[in-house]
Design a protein around this motif. Sequence first.
Motif, PDB file in Angstrom:
ATOM      1  N   THR A 163      -7.149  58.380  39.730  1.00 22.38           N
ATOM      2  CA  THR A 163      -6.621  58.142  41.072  1.00 22.38           C
ATOM      3  C   THR A 163      -5.490  59.109  41.409  1.00 22.38           C
ATOM      4  OG1 THR A 163      -5.251  56.385  40.120  1.00 22.38           O
ATOM      5  CG2 THR A 163      -7.270  55.723  41.233  1.00 22.38           C
ATOM      6  N   HIS A 164      -4.634  59.404  40.435  1.00 22.01           N
ATOM      7  CA  HIS A 164      -3.562  60.364  40.698  1.00 22.01           C
ATOM      8  C   HIS A 164      -4.134  61.691  41.184  1.00 22.01           C
ATOM      9  CE1 HIS A 164      -0.171  58.395  38.110  1.00 22.01           C
ATOM     10  NE2 HIS A 164      -0.880  57.494  38.778  1.00 22.01           N
ATOM     11  N   SER A 218       5.278  62.775  44.393  1.00 23.02           N
ATOM     12  CA  SER A 218       4.842  62.254  43.103  1.00 23.02           C
ATOM     13  C   SER A 218       3.745  61.217  43.276  1.00 23.02           C
ATOM     14  CB  SER A 218       5.994  61.631  42.323  1.00 23.02           C
ATOM     15  OG  SER A 218       5.525  61.148  41.084  1.00 23.02           O
ATOM     16  N   CYS A 219       2.668  61.398  42.524  1.00 22.96           N
ATOM     17  CA  CYS A 219       1.597  60.401  42.463  1.00 22.96           C
ATOM     18  C   CYS A 219       1.849  59.417  41.328  1.00 22.96           C
ATOM     19  CB  CYS A 219       0.253  61.093  42.261  1.00 22.96           C
ATOM     20  SG  CYS A 219      -0.195  62.198  43.611  1.00 22.96           S
ATOM     21  N   SER A 222       6.882  56.634  38.104  1.00 23.40           N
ATOM     22  CA  SER A 222       8.019  57.123  37.311  1.00 23.40           C
ATOM     23  C   SER A 222       8.547  58.420  37.903  1.00 23.40           C
ATOM     24  CB  SER A 222       7.589  57.349  35.861  1.00 23.40           C
ATOM     25  OG  SER A 222       7.100  56.157  35.278  1.00 23.40           O
ATOM     26  N   GLY A 223       7.634  59.314  38.265  1.00 24.04           N
ATOM     27  CA  GLY A 223       8.025  60.608  38.811  1.00 24.04           C
ATOM     28  C   GLY A 223       8.748  60.489  40.131  1.00 24.04           C
ATOM     29  N   SER A 224       8.299  59.574  40.980  1.00 26.33           N
ATOM     30  CA  SER A 224       8.903  59.418  42.301  1.00 26.33           C
ATOM     31  C   SER A 224      10.371  59.012  42.187  1.00 26.33           C
ATOM     32  CB  SER A 224       8.123  58.367  43.093  1.00 26.33           C
ATOM     33  OG  SER A 224       8.725  58.108  44.332  1.00 26.33           O
ATOM     34  N   LEU A 244       4.524  57.730  45.196  1.00 27.22           N
ATOM     35  CA  LEU A 244       4.240  56.387  44.716  1.00 27.22           C
ATOM     36  C   LEU A 244       5.536  55.743  44.242  1.00 27.22           C
ATOM     37  CD1 LEU A 244       1.646  54.611  44.188  1.00 27.22           C
ATOM     38  CD2 LEU A 244       1.874  55.307  41.799  1.00 27.22           C
ATOM     39  N   GLY A 245       5.751  54.485  44.584  1.00 22.63           N
ATOM     40  CA  GLY A 245       6.995  53.844  44.175  1.00 22.63           C
ATOM     41  C   GLY A 245       6.912  52.336  44.240  1.00 22.63           C
TER      42      GLY A 245
END
Length: 326
Positions: A163-164, A218-219, A222-224, A244-245
């Motif tokens: 999905t990412h 960010s997908c 954690s990255g977002s 994504l968050g």
Amino acid sequence: MLRMLLTLVLAVCFLVLPNVHAKELEIVMVAKHEGISWFDAMRVGVDQFGKDNKDVNAYQIAPEGGDPAKQVQMVEDLIAKGVDAILVVPNDPKAMIPVLKRAREAGIVVISHEAEALRGIVDYDLEAFNNDDFGRLMFGTLAKEMGGKGEYACIVGSLTMETHMQWYNAGKKLIDKMYPNMKEVTDGPMEDNNNETVAFNKVNEILKSYPKIKGLMSCSASGSAMEALAVEKKRRRSTKVVGLGLPHANGPYLVSGFQQAAMCWSPADAGYACAEVAYKILKGEKIKSGMNLGKPGYESIKVSDGVIFGNAPLVLTKENFKEYDF
């Protein structure tokens, strides 16, 4: 006469208490990664399903570090245990194909989430929405925040996370077509392995290498959050952050203005809906379009070629994120 009376009493007991010896169904979610907020929230939904259905033992497990090989082994163990249904959010869908085939051959119902590539392998894959639309929503929002021009970079959990990559590919196509003055500074997305430390370090490298960068996407949840934290620490209000968050993780950055928007769906509701699909199959029900899976966004599902689509995207902003409790 006494024997006849005893037989009658036993018969009445079985009529009054038909479920005394009923088998409890075991439904297990195998999530991507232990110990991160997204899947902690999903566990809440899976556990709630078990509470709502007294004939079900529903629970969630996940590998430490999001290791695909460990996830495969967990499914192997569940097959050996003889559970009734396996729900899975795979780190690497292709790597899961052999073991999921064995699960179905053993008579176990298998429902995947975030893995459209497993259609035909599993009983059903459940998606919160059309993933291409979600990717275009994320990248389109970033483009608007950037004013349609400037340098940007993107993070995914892993290049193997289906999905990412769907979100990234659909969003990238939108940018390339509609915003020719936007430039991705890396050759494809960076990977953070759903690890906040990795994400934070990679974002800082990008900010150092490209001091004029205007956008971070960010997908990965954690990255977002780590993109927003890195920008906040450098007080870089000119760099816009979208991705994504989760309300509790990204809300503070939305309030401070170091993140402009966070897209998501409720992991708890997705976990619950996956369990509901498995439960209906185990009870002999046919899964069909229009069916209600009992959670917002899944009241009238669409079923197409082995994939169940809900309509459950959420766009979090500083004005609305407090409406959600995950």
